[in-house]
Design an enzyme around this catalytic site. Sequence first.
Site, PDB file in Angstrom:
ATOM      1  N   ASN A   7     132.150  78.536  59.479  1.00 19.48           N
ATOM      2  CA  ASN A   7     132.323  78.480  58.023  1.00 19.48           C
ATOM      3  C   ASN A   7     130.983  78.075  57.397  1.00 19.48           C
ATOM      4  OD1 ASN A   7     132.751  77.331  55.436  1.00 19.48           O
ATOM      5  ND2 ASN A   7     134.935  77.228  55.830  1.00 19.48           N
ATOM      6  N   HIS A  10     129.045  75.410  53.274  1.00 15.18           N
ATOM      7  CA  HIS A  10     128.170  74.311  52.853  1.00 15.18           C
ATOM      8  C   HIS A  10     126.688  74.674  52.843  1.00 15.18           C
ATOM      9  CE1 HIS A  10     131.546  72.029  52.004  1.00 15.18           C
ATOM     10  NE2 HIS A  10     131.945  71.874  53.248  1.00 15.18           N
ATOM     11  N   HIS A  43     135.077  80.427  52.088  1.00 15.60           N
ATOM     12  CA  HIS A  43     136.170  80.088  51.184  1.00 15.60           C
ATOM     13  C   HIS A  43     135.699  80.337  49.759  1.00 15.60           C
ATOM     14  CE1 HIS A  43     139.335  76.805  49.929  1.00 15.60           C
ATOM     15  NE2 HIS A  43     139.497  77.938  49.296  1.00 15.60           N
ATOM     16  N   ARG A  45     136.385  79.642  46.445  1.00  9.66           N
ATOM     17  CA  ARG A  45     137.249  78.728  45.694  1.00  9.66           C
ATOM     18  C   ARG A  45     137.317  79.155  44.234  1.00  9.66           C
ATOM     19  NH1 ARG A  45     138.310  73.684  48.502  1.00  9.66           N
ATOM     20  NH2 ARG A  45     139.214  73.045  46.523  1.00  9.66           N
ATOM     21  N   ARG A  49     132.545  76.688  43.603  1.00  6.94           N
ATOM     22  CA  ARG A  49     131.588  75.587  43.776  1.00  6.94           C
ATOM     23  C   ARG A  49     130.564  75.858  44.873  1.00  6.94           C
ATOM     24  NH1 ARG A  49     135.609  71.068  46.322  1.00  6.94           N
ATOM     25  NH2 ARG A  49     136.779  71.610  44.465  1.00  6.94           N
ATOM     26  N   GLU A  70     138.832  82.828  53.304  1.00  6.76           N
ATOM     27  CA  GLU A  70     139.846  81.823  52.957  1.00  6.76           C
ATOM     28  C   GLU A  70     140.039  81.865  51.449  1.00  6.76           C
ATOM     29  OE1 GLU A  70     138.397  78.024  54.059  1.00  6.76           O
ATOM     30  OE2 GLU A  70     138.498  78.438  56.190  1.00  6.76           O
ATOM     31  N   THR A 101     139.969  71.217  51.378  1.00  2.77           N
ATOM     32  CA  THR A 101     141.392  71.529  51.459  1.00  2.77           C
ATOM     33  C   THR A 101     142.136  70.334  52.073  1.00  2.77           C
ATOM     34  OG1 THR A 101     140.659  73.762  51.886  1.00  2.77           O
ATOM     35  CG2 THR A 101     142.988  73.331  52.192  1.00  2.77           C
ATOM     36  N   GLU A 151     146.809  79.466  60.936  1.00  2.00           N
ATOM     37  CA  GLU A 151     145.727  78.563  61.313  1.00  2.00           C
ATOM     38  C   GLU A 151     146.311  77.162  61.193  1.00  2.00           C
ATOM     39  OE1 GLU A 151     141.620  79.199  60.191  1.00  2.00           O
ATOM     40  OE2 GLU A 151     141.445  77.053  59.704  1.00  2.00           O
ATOM     41  N   HIS A 190     139.731  72.718  60.549  1.00  2.00           N
ATOM     42  CA  HIS A 190     139.562  71.634  59.572  1.00  2.00           C
ATOM     43  C   HIS A 190     139.253  70.307  60.265  1.00  2.00           C
ATOM     44  CE1 HIS A 190     139.641  69.430  55.860  1.00  2.00           C
ATOM     45  NE2 HIS A 190     139.633  70.610  55.261  1.00  2.00           N
TER      46      HIS A 190
HETATM   47  N1  PXP Z   1     139.848  76.261  58.023  1.00  2.41           N
HETATM   48  C1  PXP Z   1     140.283  76.141  56.736  1.00  2.41           C
HETATM   49  C2  PXP Z   1     141.518  76.857  56.345  1.00  2.41           C
HETATM   50  C3  PXP Z   1     139.540  75.397  55.795  1.00  2.41           C
HETATM   51  O1  PXP Z   1     139.978  75.300  54.526  1.00  2.41           O
HETATM   52  C4  PXP Z   1     138.339  74.795  56.202  1.00  2.41           C
HETATM   53  C5  PXP Z   1     137.498  74.080  55.198  1.00  2.41           C
HETATM   54  O2  PXP Z   1     137.039  74.986  54.237  1.00  2.41           O
HETATM   55  C6  PXP Z   1     137.937  74.955  57.544  1.00  2.41           C
HETATM   56  C7  PXP Z   1     138.721  75.670  58.427  1.00  2.41           C
HETATM   57  C8  PXP Z   1     136.680  74.341  58.051  1.00  2.41           C
HETATM   58  O3  PXP Z   1     136.800  72.949  57.993  1.00  2.41           O
HETATM   59  P1  PXP Z   1     135.557  72.032  58.293  1.00  2.41           P
HETATM   60  O4  PXP Z   1     134.520  72.338  57.271  1.00  2.41           O
HETATM   61  O5  PXP Z   1     136.113  70.644  58.153  1.00  2.41           O
HETATM   62  O6  PXP Z   1     135.109  72.347  59.688  1.00  2.41           O
END
Ligand code: PXP
Length: 241
Positions: A7, A10, A43, A45, A49, A70, A101, A151, A190
């Site tokens: 992901n 960030h 994601h 959003r 952001r 996402e 989330t 998931e 997550h």
């Molecule tokens: N899976 C989902 C559905 C999420 O919403 C997120 C965070 O955006 C992640 C995975 C990744 O989580 P993390 O950034 O805590 O590894």
Amino acid sequence: MIRLGINVDHVATVRQARLAQLPDPVAAALLAEQAGANGITVHLREDRRHIQEHDVRRLLERGKTKVNLEMAATPAMVRFAAKLGPQDVCLVPEKRQELTTEGGLDAIAHRRKIKDAVARLQGRGIQVALFIDPVVEQIECARDCGAHGIEIHTGSYCNASGAKRPRELKKIVAGARLAQALGLEVHGGHGLDYENVLPIARIPEMVELNIGHSIIARAVLVGIERAVREMKQLLNRARRS
Ligand code: PXP
């Protein structure tokens, strides 16, 4: 082999902090793929952001693996995804105020909306997973909504300490087993990091983990290729032992 989805939200968070052009989450995604990532997760959003629409478009044009988008199951997002056609969509709950989330989707409470979104997206050839807590009724509802997979929200396991953690792990193990028995593909994500990922990666039903924050945080110090390679090595070790 367990698939690792990176992901890159960030990377975009840093860019948006200055409303600048760099760092580019798509460039980060391409490096992550070179280092062994099996897919890229973003994601989009509602408040935009971090990831922007053009990031998703560019990622779909330039990525070599697969894109997992996402998103909330809103009409606007469903239209956007149906038009762009990422390989995967993961439906997540979304509140504007939250930092990230918080908790899985309540598929039962939003059954009709989710079922419609799943049908629309899967009709476009997109595989849809629901991001849910490992709760029997939610998993059964995901199956009833026609989702390809789930998931499992691993946040409660990751945040738990002491004796609570094995209890949370047990729920995920049972949820994964049930989901697979119901014909659902099982993903997890997550809060996973280099310390807590092994027990999750050892769950035989898990076919994909989506990890963001911990890998991007490490990438700031050592570079994204090394950060991804280190996580891949851990996942491979989990499956060998
Ligand atoms: N899976 C989902 C559905 C999420 O919403 C997120 C965070 O955006 C992640 C995975 C990744 O989580 P993390 O950034 O805590 O590894």
